[in-house]
Motif scaffolding. Sequence first.
Motif, PDB file in Angstrom:
ATOM      1  N   ILE A 145     -35.281 -50.718 -20.444  1.00 37.53           N
ATOM      2  CA  ILE A 145     -36.254 -50.801 -19.347  1.00 37.53           C
ATOM      3  C   ILE A 145     -36.131 -49.595 -18.423  1.00 37.53           C
ATOM      4  O   ILE A 145     -37.139 -48.996 -18.019  1.00 37.53           O
ATOM      5  N   VAL A 146     -34.900 -49.219 -18.087  1.00 39.18           N
ATOM      6  CA  VAL A 146     -34.694 -48.066 -17.203  1.00 39.18           C
ATOM      7  C   VAL A 146     -35.172 -46.784 -17.869  1.00 39.18           C
ATOM      8  O   VAL A 146     -35.847 -45.958 -17.235  1.00 39.18           O
TER       9      VAL A 146
ATOM     10  N   ILE B 228     -39.285 -42.484 -18.446  1.00 39.93           N
ATOM     11  CA  ILE B 228     -40.272 -41.774 -19.268  1.00 39.93           C
ATOM     12  C   ILE B 228     -41.675 -41.952 -18.694  1.00 39.93           C
ATOM     13  O   ILE B 228     -42.459 -41.002 -18.622  1.00 39.93           O
ATOM     14  N   LEU B 229     -41.982 -43.172 -18.278  1.00 38.80           N
ATOM     15  CA  LEU B 229     -43.305 -43.436 -17.704  1.00 38.80           C
ATOM     16  C   LEU B 229     -43.548 -42.611 -16.447  1.00 38.80           C
ATOM     17  O   LEU B 229     -44.618 -42.018 -16.282  1.00 38.80           O
ATOM     18  N   THR B 230     -42.555 -42.552 -15.561  1.00 44.99           N
ATOM     19  CA  THR B 230     -42.751 -41.765 -14.344  1.00 44.99           C
ATOM     20  C   THR B 230     -42.799 -40.275 -14.624  1.00 44.99           C
ATOM     21  O   THR B 230     -43.416 -39.528 -13.870  1.00 44.99           O
ATOM     22  N   SER B 231     -42.164 -39.827 -15.704  1.00 49.17           N
ATOM     23  CA  SER B 231     -42.195 -38.391 -15.996  1.00 49.17           C
ATOM     24  C   SER B 231     -43.563 -37.934 -16.490  1.00 49.17           C
ATOM     25  O   SER B 231     -43.898 -36.757 -16.369  1.00 49.17           O
ATOM     26  N   VAL B 232     -44.361 -38.841 -17.051  1.00 51.23           N
ATOM     27  CA  VAL B 232     -45.680 -38.446 -17.542  1.00 51.23           C
ATOM     28  C   VAL B 232     -46.780 -38.673 -16.509  1.00 51.23           C
ATOM     29  O   VAL B 232     -47.931 -38.321 -16.753  1.00 51.23           O
ATOM     30  N   LEU B 233     -46.421 -39.242 -15.361  1.00 52.70           N
ATOM     31  CA  LEU B 233     -47.406 -39.447 -14.301  1.00 52.70           C
ATOM     32  C   LEU B 233     -47.754 -38.120 -13.635  1.00 52.70           C
ATOM     33  O   LEU B 233     -46.940 -37.182 -13.635  1.00 52.70           O
ATOM     34  N   PRO B 234     -48.932 -38.033 -13.042  1.00 53.19           N
ATOM     35  CA  PRO B 234     -49.263 -36.828 -12.273  1.00 53.19           C
ATOM     36  C   PRO B 234     -48.304 -36.656 -11.086  1.00 53.19           C
ATOM     37  O   PRO B 234     -47.675 -37.605 -10.634  1.00 53.19           O
TER      38      PRO B 234
END
Length: 71
Positions: free
Chosen positions: A23-24, A29-35
Amino acid sequence: MVEQRRSVGWREVLVVAAVAVGIVLGAAILTSVLPTDAQRVIFHTPLLIGVLIAGTALVLWRIAARRPPEP
């Protein structure tokens, strides 16, 4: 007949640990692909504190609301 409660073993502990790590890593990874603006909102506002407080409250509520085992 007396029912014996099963204790938590190493396998269960390792599964929970692996899920937590997954989960972490997924969140990272999710936050790294955000604008950049979305990352700024996540990292520079009290959003993470609110999520942690809500998660802690949910866990504590579930523990407190658990019914005791029937004799």
